[in-house]
Design an enzyme around this catalytic site. Structure first.
Site, PDB file in Angstrom:
ATOM      1  CG  HIS A   1     -40.843  -2.217 -77.069  1.00 33.70           C
ATOM      2  ND1 HIS A   1     -39.484  -2.889 -77.085  1.00 33.70           N
ATOM      3  CD2 HIS A   1     -41.137  -2.452 -78.728  1.00 33.70           C
ATOM      4  CE1 HIS A   1     -39.099  -2.741 -78.576  1.00 33.70           C
ATOM      5  NE2 HIS A   1     -40.107  -2.824 -79.567  1.00 33.70           N
TER       6      HIS A   1
ATOM      7  CG  ASP B   1     -39.144  -4.680 -74.860  1.00 31.92           C
ATOM      8  OD1 ASP B   1     -39.544  -5.122 -74.390  1.00 31.92           O
ATOM      9  OD2 ASP B   1     -38.605  -2.893 -74.419  1.00 31.92           O
TER      10      ASP B   1
ATOM     11  CG  ASP C   1     -31.116  -3.245 -84.230  1.00 34.13           C
ATOM     12  OD1 ASP C   1     -31.086  -2.589 -85.393  1.00 34.13           O
ATOM     13  OD2 ASP C   1     -31.945  -4.622 -84.379  1.00 34.13           O
TER      14      ASP C   1
END
Ligand code: XUL
Ligand code: CO
Length: 439
Positions: A101, A104, A309
């Protein structure tokens, strides 16, 4: 050097190896159905979890993992160190791709322009490291959900000002993705959804989302970005009801808004299970529509109801997923991105290696098993036989649009009851077990 304990690229040592820093199944040069494992699997590392993960959860702060690249005071210095660490990690793991992203890799500046400048600086460094290591960008994306300005959504925000901010941000993230030769660009909904219909104009928000995607397509054409656009469905989290609920919902949205030709889907395993589906269900729905573009590989926890996740470890799930991917002829230009994070207690740097090695081995094994199942025609023969009544007689007429309710009535009066034939589910499940153990 950020990972001194791992001296060289992780090697394949085979099933008998007891070395925790070696692959047992992932042999990148092994040829399966005409392609190497590396070409099939196209593994990618998720920058946000692997480099930026802190071990934080709802009950404890973010200082639990003291990663050596986080020790710098100035945000841009920390970002540069993280980028160095990232490429050292990608290289030592031997993966071909990474994903990020915008926020990030680049710290937010004091205003929008400074944030864009930071992104450009970081893209320059990433480009040089890509060149040096040969690691490529699978996809870029935008984080338009963490900043408070996106509390009520990005494209579906009731305030057009926030919509415009998100659009401006995607513009720059797309530029960055193109500059880095990204093969795809992902749109995950973030806060595109609602908490309560009491304050929500559902129809209006859907129209806003469609406008946003059309504007993205226009910009893509304008800059000549050649990568695929991917939408990543998720049913809930962070909003109670996400608009990109699941594959079927997204496909319907794309069809209804004349966007079908511009987008494929990025299917994430844990998002599928949150929607009450299996991973393979979501992959199949996307693939049968010709729209399976890429995969976010992870897993949820059957005892927890949220997006945990975790790294994938199930040979079954990887086998079922690989069956879908092999049948559609592969996942390229998409790949298998580990959108997965370590548990808070897995605080060592080497845990990052163990987790990714396990995930890569799991999918390598799934690929091998699925390929054998396909080569031996185990399921295909059974399924073809199960539907064979549609290739002759009344079945053939039904499928070619030449039958009618009246004809079916006549057929039933003449032939009476159908004969019940076993679906042989348990028999097939046993066969899958045999292949998982012996393939
Ligand atoms: C969130 C999620 C995201 C997307 C990219 O659940 O999966 O990380 O993959 O924004
Ligand atoms: Co994801």
């Amino acid at each position: 050097m950020y990972f001194p304990e791992v001296k060289k690229t992780i090697q394949f040592e085979g099933r008998k190896s007891k070395n925790p820093l070696a692959f047992k199944y992932y042999d990148e040069n092994k040829v399966i159905m005409g392609k190497t494992m590396k070409e099939h699997l196209r593994f990618a590392i998720a920058y946000w979890h692997t480099l930026k993960g802190t071990g934080a959860d709802m009950f404890g702060g973010s200082t639990v993992w003291n990663r050596p690249w986080n020790k710098y005071e100035k945000p841009l210095d920390a970002a540069k160190a993280a980028m160095e660490a990232a490429f050292e990690f990608f290289d030592k793991l031997g993966v071909a791709f990474w994903c990020f992203h915008d926020i990030d890799i680049a710290p937010a500046g004091k205003d929008f322009s400074e944030s864009c400048k930071n992104l450009e600086t970081m893209v320059k460094q990433a480009k040089a490291l890509q060149k040096k290591t040969g690691v490529k960008l699978l996809w870029g994306t935008t984080n338009a959900f963490s900043n408070p300005r996106f509390t009520h959504g990005a494209a579906t925000n009731p305030d057009a000002h926030a919509f415009a901010y998100a659009a401006a941000q995607v513009k720059h993230a797309l530029d960055a993705t193109q500059e880095l030769g990204g093969q795809n660009y992902v749109f995950w909904g973030g806060r595109e959804g609602y908490e309560t219909l009491l304050n929500t104009d559902y129809k209006h928000e859907q129209e806003q989302l469609a406008r946003f995607f059309h504007m993205a397509v226009d910009y893509k054409k304008k800059i000549g970005f050649k990568g695929s656009f991917l939408i990543e469905p998720k049913p809930k989290e962070p909003t109670k009801h996400q608009y990109d609920f699941d594959s079927a919902t997204v496909l319907n949205f794309l069809r209804a808004n004349n966007l079908m030709e511009y987008f494929k889907l990025n299917i994430e395993a844990n998002h599928a299970t949150l929607a009450g589906h299996t991973f393979e269900h979501e992959l199949t729905v996307a693939s049968e529509a010709g729209h399976l573009g890429s995969i976010d590989a992870n897993t949820g926890d059957p005892n927890l109801g949220w997006d945990t996740d975790q790294f994938p470890t199930s040979f079954y799930t990887a086998t079922y997923a690989s069956l879908v991917v092999l049948k559609q002829g592969g996942i390229a230009p998409g790949g298998i991105n580990f959108d997965a994070k370590l548990r808070r207690g897995s605080c060592d740097l080497n845990d990052l290696f163990y987790a990714h090695i396990g995930g890569m081995d799991t999918f390598a094994r799934g690929l091998e098993t699925a390929a054998k199942i396909i080569e031996d025609n185990v399921l295909d023969n059974f399924v073809a036989q199960r539907y064979s009544s549609y290739s002759k007689g009344i079945g053939k007429k039904i499928m070619s649009g030449k039958s009618s309710f009246e004809e079916c009535e006549k057929f039933i009066i003449e032939k009476g009851e159908p004969t019940l034939v076993s679906g042989r589910q348990e028999f097939l499940e046993n066969i899958i077990n045999d292949y998982i153990i012996n393939a």
